[in-house]
Motif scaffolding. Sequence first.
Motif, short mmCIF file in Angstrom:
data_model
loop_
_atom_site.label_atom_id
_atom_site.label_comp_id
_atom_site.label_asym_id
_atom_site.label_seq_id
_atom_site.Cartn_x
_atom_site.Cartn_y
_atom_site.Cartn_z
N GLU A 91 0.83 -1.19 0.00
CA GLU A 91 0.00 0.00 0.00
C GLU A 91 0.87 1.25 0.00
O GLU A 91 2.01 1.22 0.47
N GLU A 92 0.34 2.33 -0.52
CA GLU A 92 1.04 3.60 -0.45
C GLU A 92 1.04 4.12 0.99
O GLU A 92 0.00 4.12 1.65
N ALA A 93 2.22 4.54 1.46
CA ALA A 93 2.33 5.08 2.81
C ALA A 93 3.58 5.92 2.92
O ALA A 93 4.64 5.53 2.44
N ASP A 95 5.78 8.38 5.87
CA ASP A 95 5.93 8.75 7.28
C ASP A 95 6.34 10.22 7.32
O ASP A 95 7.52 10.55 7.20
N ASP A 120 6.88 -3.96 6.95
CA ASP A 120 5.76 -3.24 6.36
C ASP A 120 6.18 -2.00 5.57
O ASP A 120 5.54 -1.64 4.59
#
Length: 473
Positions: A91-93, A95, A120
């Motif tokens: 998934e796109e993420a 921070d 992850d």
Amino acid sequence: MSVDGGDAAREAPGVDGPKWLRPVGLNETFFETFQSRGMLITVYWFTLRSAAPLLEAHVRQALLHLFRKVPPLRMCFRKREDTLWLCEMEEEAIDFQVEEDADPKRVAEEVMNQSYASHDGPLWRARLIRGAAGEDCPSEELRASFPHTSHLVLGNHHGIADGTSNVMTYNFLLRILNDVIAGRPIDDQEQLGEMVSNDELKKMVAVKLEELEKDPENLQRLVEEKIKYMSGSPLLLQCYPSLEGTDVKTELLIEELDEDTTRRFIQRCKKEGVSVGSAFTALVNGATIELAKRAGRTDETFKLTEIHAMNTRRFLSGDASKHLGVHITILTNSVEAPAAWQESFWDYARTLHHSVHSKLKEDTFLIEESATEAMLSIEGFVESMLATVPPPSEDCQTSNMRNLDVYFPDAGEHVQATRVVRGSSNYSAFSGHFFHTFRKRFMYTHCFSSHIITEDTAKALNQVIFENLRALS
């Protein structure tokens, strides 16, 4: 996206799991092992000047485009049966956090000592700092056109990118940020660089090792020399014993020369036939000797060992300018230095320069790499190396990125970087020296292990380095 993984199987992402790219290499394994302990994590701190205050939404959008366009930023590490693999996040993420009125140096130290959730992802983070005191720009014209100061601190897992990858990526980020602010369309399908493995280099080393194995006595000598070096004791720690009972942490000390001093130092190096990197390393070694003398050492000469981060793209065939990932190795160097090193500094610097640059020749480099490969093939050696953090053995570690302006050619009509600080949390080294020039100024970061040496000792080392640099320029 282009991924070079040899003959390793690749699977498209989908409901059944991530996109598996390839088994990780030894360098990637090494960085993954120690980043989980808060070590070998890179950080870049950019001072930014903008025509208008930077908006959180603009920076966030630029980071999301960067995630989509730069392959290493989508990487994570996962076990596949008994093998660690590099794969794309499902998934796109990103921070990303905004901090108001924070100390950018403190934020950089936090980022540099904080590990990542490798399974992850994401394996990088960004912190925008607003309201903190800024650094002056190099020109009145720039200050007038870009009156607003902010700071962007970016960190990453060293197993997905080296220094060259990072500066390329952060140039892309500034370009994208200017496009976002200007409202220009951005093609997320266009990939900026390629995530490339070290297969070609491994083949070169394998060929050289096969050649060396024809003379087993010589190969054994090379291996024993490496093992002996790894059991050495740094001069500074012989004189200033390691601290005990403190948390493992790397802290930053930052120095910056003005344009005039930078120009004079570079010109003097050219006049003396010495690279800036060799001259500065000689200054670091000289400062170490000076502190040892203050502690009572009376040796006539000292033999210090430094390790230099080296970009291995120079040895690859074809155009490696878009190669992202980890393409570095460590070059070890050691030469005699006189106790009265200031009196014959440029002679000593030339000796060091000749030693380092002779080792940069391809054949010499491959011999060292092959000896390392032979050492790592010793039964149980890799497992032992990854299981423990060895005591420091080298006197210093350097990372010289030379002129960063080459990597940031675009001026940017809405936002520009005026200062770049970079570093990494330490592993076995207790003292890492990161330097480069940017906007005609020499910039230096001393990454010192505060659980090994005191801040006072690290500051004393810096003071001697720069007092002599100015005197010798």
